[in-house]
Design an enzyme around this catalytic site. Structure first.
Site, PDB file in Angstrom:
ATOM      1  CD  GLU A   1      27.658  26.888  35.188  1.00  0.00           C
ATOM      2  OE1 GLU A   1      27.324  25.684  35.125  1.00  0.00           O
ATOM      3  OE2 GLU A   1      28.182  27.418  36.198  1.00  0.00           O
TER       4      GLU A   1
ATOM      5  CB  CYS B   1      23.623  32.607  37.112  1.00  0.00           C
ATOM      6  SG  CYS B   1      24.511  34.057  37.724  1.00  0.00           S
TER       7      CYS B   1
ATOM      8  CG  HIS C   1      28.679  30.754  37.456  1.00  0.00           C
ATOM      9  ND1 HIS C   1      27.682  29.800  37.336  1.00  0.00           N
ATOM     10  CD2 HIS C   1      28.086  31.830  38.050  1.00  0.00           C
ATOM     11  CE1 HIS C   1      26.551  30.292  37.837  1.00  0.00           C
ATOM     12  NE2 HIS C   1      26.762  31.519  38.270  1.00  0.00           N
TER      13      HIS C   1
HETATM   14  N1  PCA Z   1      25.692  35.328  40.281  1.00  0.00           N
HETATM   15  C1  PCA Z   1      24.399  34.841  40.701  1.00  0.00           C
HETATM   16  C2  PCA Z   1      23.404  35.807  40.135  1.00  0.00           C
HETATM   17  C3  PCA Z   1      24.193  37.022  39.741  1.00  0.00           C
HETATM   18  C4  PCA Z   1      25.607  36.585  39.775  1.00  0.00           C
HETATM   19  O1  PCA Z   1      26.578  37.266  39.420  1.00  0.00           O
HETATM   20  C5  PCA Z   1      24.160  33.379  40.340  1.00  0.00           C
HETATM   21  O2  PCA Z   1      25.130  32.612  40.236  1.00  0.00           O
HETATM   22  O3  PCA Z   1      23.018  32.960  40.191  1.00  0.00           O
END
Ligand code: PCA
Length: 195
Positions: free
Chosen positions: A79, A142, A164
């Site tokens: 990100e 996240c 991610h």
């Molecule tokens: N993904 C979520 C929160 C926890 C996770 O593993 C997100 O993308 O916000």
């Protein structure tokens, strides 16, 4: 030896596992010149960043790298930034469901990651695992975690980033990636964590 605090999340949204913690917990304790501290954190607004900051206060890392699951993604997606917004289409694991609120009322609208996320994405791709930078970490936990950490460490030497990852095969959902490839991609990310 430098220090890296790396985090993975507990499961959420009805899943039995979260590939982020499955991968983080299987990483070696030392990668290149970094010694890793690994923690599993809750899928809760506010609380996840609080726990990471507490852990960082005791372990004094040079860098913090957080990992989370992103349904629907087909690639490893470092990100580039986080936005000052909370919007939850499902409640977090503590039952909290913010619908459009600020994370930090007088914070900037967005902060850029302070780790070299584009370099990391390119390095993963060079190793034949699909990866591209993402320009949105969403508005759920996240993004809340990444924004809160970037805000907290903005005038310090501590570097912060977030990656991610897709579902892993074990979750029987598509699109997915093997846990081995996810682990490999995190190792490559850490090998490329310095500018
Ligand atoms: N993904 C979520 C929160 C926890 C996770 O593993 C997100 O993308 O916000």
């Amino acid at each position: 030896m430098k220090k890296l605090l790396i985090t993975g999340f507990e499961p959420f949204g009805g899943e039995e596992i979260n590939p982020s913690w499955e991968a983080v917990s299987r990483l070696p304790d030392i990668i290149n010149n970094y010694e890793l501290t690994k923690i599993r954190i809750p899928v809760e607004f506010n609380e996840s960043s609080k726990i990471v900051i507490e852990k960082a206060n005791s372990s004094s890392p040079d860098a913090i790298l957080c990992i989370g699951q992103a349904a629907g993604r087909t690639a490893i997606t470092p990100e580039l930034l986080a936005i000052n917004l909370r919007y939850a289409s499902i409640p977090d694991n503590n039952g909290y469901q913010p619908l459009d609120e600020r994370i930090v009322p007088n914070g900037e609208n967005a902060y850029f990651s302070t780790l070299p996320m584009r370099k990391i994405a390119e390095a993963i791709n060079d190793n034949k695992i699909p990866s591209n930078v993402s320009y949105s970490a969403g508005a759920y936990v996240c993004n809340d975690l990444l924004y809160s950490l970037l805000f907290h460490y903005k005038t310090t030497r501590v570097k912060v980033g977030f990656i991610h990852i897709p579902y892993c095969k074990e979750q029987n959902k598509e699109p997915s990636m093997t846990l081995d490839d996810i682990i490999k991609s995190l190792i490559i990310a850490i090998e490329n964590i310095d500018e």
